[in-house]
Design an enzyme around this catalytic site. Sequence first.
Site, mmCIF file in Angstrom:
data_model
loop_
_atom_site.group_PDB
_atom_site.id
_atom_site.type_symbol
_atom_site.label_atom_id
_atom_site.label_comp_id
_atom_site.label_asym_id
_atom_site.label_seq_id
_atom_site.Cartn_x
_atom_site.Cartn_y
_atom_site.Cartn_z
ATOM 1 N N CYS A 3 -37.948 -16.315 -62.209
ATOM 2 C CA CYS A 3 -38.760 -16.986 -63.231
ATOM 3 C C CYS A 3 -40.116 -17.318 -62.626
ATOM 4 O O CYS A 3 -40.209 -18.069 -61.650
ATOM 5 C CB CYS A 3 -38.064 -18.250 -63.720
ATOM 6 S SG CYS A 3 -39.117 -19.266 -64.771
ATOM 7 N N ASN A 84 -44.315 -22.714 -78.263
ATOM 8 C CA ASN A 84 -43.635 -21.565 -78.863
ATOM 9 C C ASN A 84 -42.158 -21.616 -78.487
ATOM 10 O O ASN A 84 -41.821 -21.801 -77.317
ATOM 11 C CB ASN A 84 -44.262 -20.266 -78.359
ATOM 12 C CG ASN A 84 -45.715 -20.120 -78.792
ATOM 13 O OD1 ASN A 84 -46.099 -20.589 -79.859
ATOM 14 N ND2 ASN A 84 -46.527 -19.474 -77.964
ATOM 15 N N HIS A 97 -42.677 -24.390 -71.950
ATOM 16 C CA HIS A 97 -44.051 -24.767 -71.602
ATOM 17 C C HIS A 97 -44.791 -25.214 -72.843
ATOM 18 O O HIS A 97 -44.625 -24.650 -73.924
ATOM 19 C CB HIS A 97 -44.798 -23.616 -70.921
ATOM 20 C CG HIS A 97 -44.719 -22.319 -71.664
ATOM 21 N ND1 HIS A 97 -43.627 -21.485 -71.594
ATOM 22 C CD2 HIS A 97 -45.584 -21.718 -72.517
ATOM 23 C CE1 HIS A 97 -43.826 -20.427 -72.355
ATOM 24 N NE2 HIS A 97 -45.001 -20.551 -72.940
HETATM 25 P P1 5GP Z 1 -45.838 -17.967 -74.423
HETATM 26 O O1 5GP Z 1 -46.303 -16.738 -75.141
HETATM 27 O O2 5GP Z 1 -44.503 -17.759 -73.745
HETATM 28 O O3 5GP Z 1 -45.887 -19.217 -75.257
HETATM 29 O O4 5GP Z 1 -46.935 -18.230 -73.306
HETATM 30 C C1 5GP Z 1 -46.819 -17.741 -72.014
HETATM 31 C C2 5GP Z 1 -48.164 -17.994 -71.364
HETATM 32 O O5 5GP Z 1 -47.990 -17.857 -69.958
HETATM 33 C C3 5GP Z 1 -49.249 -16.996 -71.775
HETATM 34 O O6 5GP Z 1 -50.356 -17.716 -72.319
HETATM 35 C C4 5GP Z 1 -49.598 -16.282 -70.481
HETATM 36 O O7 5GP Z 1 -50.975 -16.009 -70.371
HETATM 37 C C5 5GP Z 1 -49.131 -17.259 -69.422
HETATM 38 N N1 5GP Z 1 -48.699 -16.648 -68.180
HETATM 39 C C6 5GP Z 1 -47.822 -15.604 -68.041
HETATM 40 N N2 5GP Z 1 -47.637 -15.321 -66.751
HETATM 41 C C7 5GP Z 1 -48.381 -16.227 -66.046
HETATM 42 C C8 5GP Z 1 -48.591 -16.429 -64.644
HETATM 43 O O8 5GP Z 1 -48.051 -15.742 -63.787
HETATM 44 N N3 5GP Z 1 -49.431 -17.446 -64.294
HETATM 45 C C9 5GP Z 1 -50.055 -18.233 -65.232
HETATM 46 N N4 5GP Z 1 -50.868 -19.207 -64.762
HETATM 47 N N5 5GP Z 1 -49.870 -18.065 -66.552
HETATM 48 C C10 5GP Z 1 -49.052 -17.068 -66.962
HETATM 49 ZN ZN ZN Z 2 -38.075 -21.255 -64.650
#
Ligand code: 5GP
Ligand code: ZN
Length: 113
Positions: A3, A84, A97
Amino acid sequence: MDCIFCKIVAGEAPARIVYRDDLLTAFQDVHPAAPVHILIVPNRHIATLNDLTPADESWSGHLLEAARQIAAAQGLTGYRLVLNVGADGGQSVFHLHLHLLGGGRLRSHLGLG
Ligand code: 5GP
Ligand code: ZN
């Protein structure tokens, strides 16, 4: 478990961390959708909001209070919080998150598309 957010919390993957306490870590989103785009995550792995239980109610309040404090520390006068839940909710990383978005006038768009 592989993760990425657990690795960031553990310091095993790089991130620009802006806030940390016993329960939460907050760091800049790697693909910002606004001038300020911060993700606030639980330090322990929780896949989605649906994995919380009524016993986590105080934790949820702590999450919102942390978001308020981070927004203030970032100097944001207005901001948006997005959580989300599940693939149909637009979730792509399955470690809970809260998105904190701000730094400009956000459009009022919500919903599909
Ligand atoms: P979700 O679409 O799951 O609500 O948002 C996931 C968020 O995580 C996205 O905005 C994406 O840009 C961010 N994200 C994905 N991988 C990483 C990472 O390795 N580091 C950081 N800082 N953000 C990430
Ligand atoms: Zn995790």
